[in-house]
Design a protein around this motif. Structure first.
Motif: not given
Length: 135
Positions: A16, A19-25, A29
């Protein structure tokens, strides 16, 4: 059993957060998860460590540490732990993703190399952060 739910919750919180900062790596994580986990563990150990150092050791005359010096060492320990852990796990995840079907051989090589590197880095760079060495 309870710790597994906490770890799963921390993993979701890390997801979460990135994702809030715009990353999905996954690598990011994993590092956020490690940072949260290490800070949580050190925060849980803090009261017991303070009691051991400033009550039990003081009672027997072994404590030569001030509270300011204790917290300075505690922060240094946290930073060194985070740097070493995040470096190791980032490399480990990369090797696992890159290794394919025989990743375990590459993981062994990476772990062996990292352990040897830390062995030499510790004596020159990490240990002098906490103690003074006079030749």
């Amino acid at each position: 059993v309870t710790i597994c739910f906490v770890l799963a919750w921390l993993w979701r919180v890390a997801g979460t957060t990135i994702n809030y900062f715009g990353y999905e790596d996954e690598m990011i994580q994993t590092n956020v998860f490690l940072i949260q986990l290490n800070i949580s563990i050190l925060a849980l150990r803090l009261p017991w460590s303070l009691y051991q150092t400033f009550v039990i050791e003081e009672r027997h005359g072994f404590n030569k540490m001030t509270l300011a010096f204790y917290f300075k060492d505690y922060v240094k320990k946290l930073l060194v732990t985070l740097i070493v852990n995040c470096t190791f796990v980032t490399g480990l995840v990369y090797v696992i993703e890159w290794g394919g079907e025989h990743f375990f051989i590459y993981v062994w090589g990476f772990t062996f190399s990292f352990t040897l590197a830390i062995f030499f880095i510790y004596t020159d760079f990490i240990a002098p952060l906490f103690d003074k060495y006079i030749p």
